[in-house]
Design a protein around this motif. Structure first.
Motif, PDB file in Angstrom:
ATOM      1  N   ALA A  15      38.319  47.571  28.001  1.00 26.90           N
ATOM      2  CA  ALA A  15      38.360  46.114  28.164  1.00 26.90           C
ATOM      3  C   ALA A  15      38.857  45.730  29.556  1.00 26.90           C
ATOM      4  CB  ALA A  15      39.254  45.490  27.099  1.00 26.90           C
ATOM      5  N   ILE A  16      38.287  44.651  30.065  1.00 26.67           N
ATOM      6  CA  ILE A  16      38.695  44.074  31.348  1.00 26.67           C
ATOM      7  C   ILE A  16      39.270  42.694  31.055  1.00 26.67           C
ATOM      8  CG2 ILE A  16      37.890  43.259  33.607  1.00 26.67           C
ATOM      9  CD1 ILE A  16      35.578  45.320  33.337  1.00 26.67           C
ATOM     10  N   LEU A  17      40.433  42.407  31.615  1.00 29.26           N
ATOM     11  CA  LEU A  17      41.047  41.099  31.395  1.00 29.26           C
ATOM     12  C   LEU A  17      40.159  39.997  31.967  1.00 29.26           C
ATOM     13  CD1 LEU A  17      44.815  41.679  32.280  1.00 29.26           C
ATOM     14  CD2 LEU A  17      43.786  41.515  30.009  1.00 29.26           C
ATOM     15  N   PRO A  18      40.029  38.866  31.249  1.00 36.47           N
ATOM     16  CA  PRO A  18      39.288  37.742  31.815  1.00 36.47           C
ATOM     17  C   PRO A  18      39.910  37.346  33.153  1.00 36.47           C
ATOM     18  CG  PRO A  18      39.903  37.313  29.533  1.00 36.47           C
ATOM     19  CD  PRO A  18      40.625  38.554  29.957  1.00 36.47           C
ATOM     20  N   ASN A  19      39.058  36.953  34.104  1.00 35.68           N
ATOM     21  CA  ASN A  19      39.570  36.581  35.421  1.00 35.68           C
ATOM     22  C   ASN A  19      38.644  35.583  36.090  1.00 35.68           C
ATOM     23  OD1 ASN A  19      37.550  38.181  37.136  1.00 35.68           O
ATOM     24  ND2 ASN A  19      38.406  39.763  35.804  1.00 35.68           N
ATOM     25  N   TYR A  20      39.222  34.833  37.021  1.00 35.58           N
ATOM     26  CA  TYR A  20      38.449  33.886  37.820  1.00 35.58           C
ATOM     27  C   TYR A  20      37.860  34.633  39.012  1.00 35.58           C
ATOM     28  CZ  TYR A  20      40.963  30.260  35.214  1.00 35.58           C
ATOM     29  OH  TYR A  20      41.486  29.457  34.225  1.00 35.58           O
ATOM     30  N   ALA A  21      36.561  34.485  39.244  1.00 35.48           N
ATOM     31  CA  ALA A  21      35.908  35.150  40.365  1.00 35.48           C
ATOM     32  C   ALA A  21      36.280  34.492  41.692  1.00 35.48           C
ATOM     33  CB  ALA A  21      34.392  35.138  40.186  1.00 35.48           C
ATOM     34  N   HIS A  22      36.461  33.169  41.679  1.00 31.81           N
ATOM     35  CA  HIS A  22      36.766  32.418  42.895  1.00 31.81           C
ATOM     36  C   HIS A  22      37.834  31.360  42.629  1.00 31.81           C
ATOM     37  CE1 HIS A  22      32.447  33.600  43.259  1.00 31.81           C
ATOM     38  NE2 HIS A  22      32.892  34.061  44.413  1.00 31.81           N
ATOM     39  N   GLU A  23      38.574  31.029  43.649  1.00 24.29           N
ATOM     40  CA  GLU A  23      39.535  29.941  43.589  1.00 24.29           C
ATOM     41  C   GLU A  23      38.787  28.662  43.197  1.00 24.29           C
ATOM     42  OE1 GLU A  23      43.240  28.220  43.789  1.00 24.29           O
ATOM     43  OE2 GLU A  23      42.844  30.323  44.263  1.00 24.29           O
ATOM     44  N   GLY A  24      39.303  27.925  42.239  1.00 24.27           N
ATOM     45  CA  GLY A  24      38.679  26.671  41.829  1.00 24.27           C
ATOM     46  C   GLY A  24      37.646  26.797  40.727  1.00 24.27           C
ATOM     47  N   ASP A  25      37.334  28.034  40.296  1.00 20.38           N
ATOM     48  CA  ASP A  25      36.380  28.208  39.193  1.00 20.38           C
ATOM     49  C   ASP A  25      36.954  27.633  37.901  1.00 20.38           C
ATOM     50  OD1 ASP A  25      34.618  29.492  40.847  1.00 20.38           O
ATOM     51  OD2 ASP A  25      34.848  31.473  39.925  1.00 20.38           O
ATOM     52  N   ALA A  26      36.084  27.054  37.077  1.00 20.82           N
ATOM     53  CA  ALA A  26      36.493  26.522  35.778  1.00 20.82           C
ATOM     54  C   ALA A  26      36.543  27.626  34.723  1.00 20.82           C
ATOM     55  CB  ALA A  26      35.523  25.425  35.324  1.00 20.82           C
ATOM     56  N   GLY A  27      35.647  28.610  34.851  1.00 18.37           N
ATOM     57  CA  GLY A  27      35.533  29.635  33.827  1.00 18.37           C
ATOM     58  C   GLY A  27      36.065  30.986  34.247  1.00 18.37           C
ATOM     59  N   LEU A  28      36.687  31.652  33.289  1.00 22.10           N
ATOM     60  CA  LEU A  28      37.118  33.034  33.444  1.00 22.10           C
ATOM     61  C   LEU A  28      35.965  33.939  33.014  1.00 22.10           C
ATOM     62  CD1 LEU A  28      40.332  32.255  31.504  1.00 22.10           C
ATOM     63  CD2 LEU A  28      40.475  33.364  33.729  1.00 22.10           C
ATOM     64  N   ASP A  29      35.682  34.971  33.773  1.00 25.92           N
ATOM     65  CA  ASP A  29      34.615  35.894  33.396  1.00 25.92           C
ATOM     66  C   ASP A  29      35.034  36.727  32.190  1.00 25.92           C
ATOM     67  OD1 ASP A  29      32.706  35.216  35.360  1.00 25.92           O
ATOM     68  OD2 ASP A  29      33.745  36.455  36.846  1.00 25.92           O
ATOM     69  N   LEU A  30      34.086  36.905  31.253  1.00 21.81           N
ATOM     70  CA  LEU A  30      34.266  37.785  30.103  1.00 21.81           C
ATOM     71  C   LEU A  30      33.347  38.985  30.287  1.00 21.81           C
ATOM     72  CD1 LEU A  30      34.284  35.330  27.044  1.00 21.81           C
ATOM     73  CD2 LEU A  30      36.229  36.557  28.029  1.00 21.81           C
ATOM     74  N   TYR A  31      33.827  40.169  29.893  1.00 23.88           N
ATOM     75  CA  TYR A  31      33.129  41.429  30.143  1.00 23.88           C
ATOM     76  C   TYR A  31      32.805  42.162  28.840  1.00 23.88           C
ATOM     77  CZ  TYR A  31      35.008  40.674  34.832  1.00 23.88           C
ATOM     78  OH  TYR A  31      35.327  40.139  36.061  1.00 23.88           O
ATOM     79  N   SER A  32      31.681  42.852  28.830  1.00 29.64           N
ATOM     80  CA  SER A  32      31.278  43.663  27.687  1.00 29.64           C
ATOM     81  C   SER A  32      32.032  44.993  27.680  1.00 29.64           C
ATOM     82  CB  SER A  32      29.773  43.946  27.764  1.00 29.64           C
ATOM     83  OG  SER A  32      29.399  44.866  26.759  1.00 29.64           O
ATOM     84  N   VAL A  33      32.382  45.456  26.478  1.00 34.69           N
ATOM     85  CA  VAL A  33      32.912  46.820  26.339  1.00 34.69           C
ATOM     86  C   VAL A  33      31.868  47.723  25.702  1.00 34.69           C
ATOM     87  CG1 VAL A  33      35.360  46.203  26.263  1.00 34.69           C
ATOM     88  CG2 VAL A  33      34.039  46.300  24.120  1.00 34.69           C
ATOM     89  N   GLU A  34      30.662  47.176  25.527  1.00 36.10           N
ATOM     90  CA  GLU A  34      29.587  47.917  24.886  1.00 36.10           C
ATOM     91  C   GLU A  34      28.414  48.106  25.841  1.00 36.10           C
ATOM     92  OE1 GLU A  34      29.166  46.884  20.415  1.00 36.10           O
ATOM     93  OE2 GLU A  34      29.177  44.971  21.494  1.00 36.10           O
TER      94      GLU A  34
END
Length: 146
Positions: A15-34
């Motif tokens: 698993a990868i922790l959700p994170n913001y790709a850029h300063e000011g982004d509204a959404g945190l990226d979600l990652y697949s473990v599959e």
């Protein structure tokens, strides 16, 4: 707005922790473990390997990624998907392939965005009449196509 904390528990070593790709982004990226194949027209629940605890009086919305939609015609069903404050199960993403060919979801791939939003609780009151408005009962294309 105050400073809020999203608590995240990994339940999968990949698993990868959700994170913001850029300063000011509204959404945190979600990652697949599959790693899996989404055939044309197929939808599958893709695991993220995380559980979350949302801040009080918030919800999380799971939204599609525009790059997957534009480049591969991959999007999400039930979008935005709502994660309620009290949910403690694994975060899953319902992906669908609208493309003509197969799409490979890879382990560690960004598959969706997670947007945390405030929730307003309302009192429900039954009434005999509602106040009038300029729009009235117009809906479903009532303003025209242009």
């Amino acid at each position: 707005m105050g400073n809020y904390t999203l608590k995240v528990k990994k339940i999968n070593d990949d698993a990868i922790l959700p994170n913001y790709a850029h300063e000011g982004d509204a959404g945190l990226d979600l990652y697949s473990v599959e790693e899996l194949i989404l055939h044309s027209g197929e939808c599958k629940l893709v695991k993220t390997g995380i559980k979350i605890e949302l801040p009080k009086n918030t919800e999380a919305q799971v939204r599609p990624r525009s790059g997957l939609a534009l480049k591969h015609t991959i999007t999400l069903l039930n979008t935005p998907g709502t994660i309620d404050e009290g949910y403690r199960g694994e975060v899953g993403v319902i992906m669908i392939n609208h493309g003509k060919g197969d799409f490979k979801v890879e382990k560690g791939m960004k598959i969706a965005q997670l947007v945390v939003k405030p929730v307003w609780k309302v009192n429900v009151e039954e009434v005999i009449e509602l106040t009038d408005s300029d729009r009235g009962e117009g809906g479903f294309g009532s303003t025209g196509l242009r």
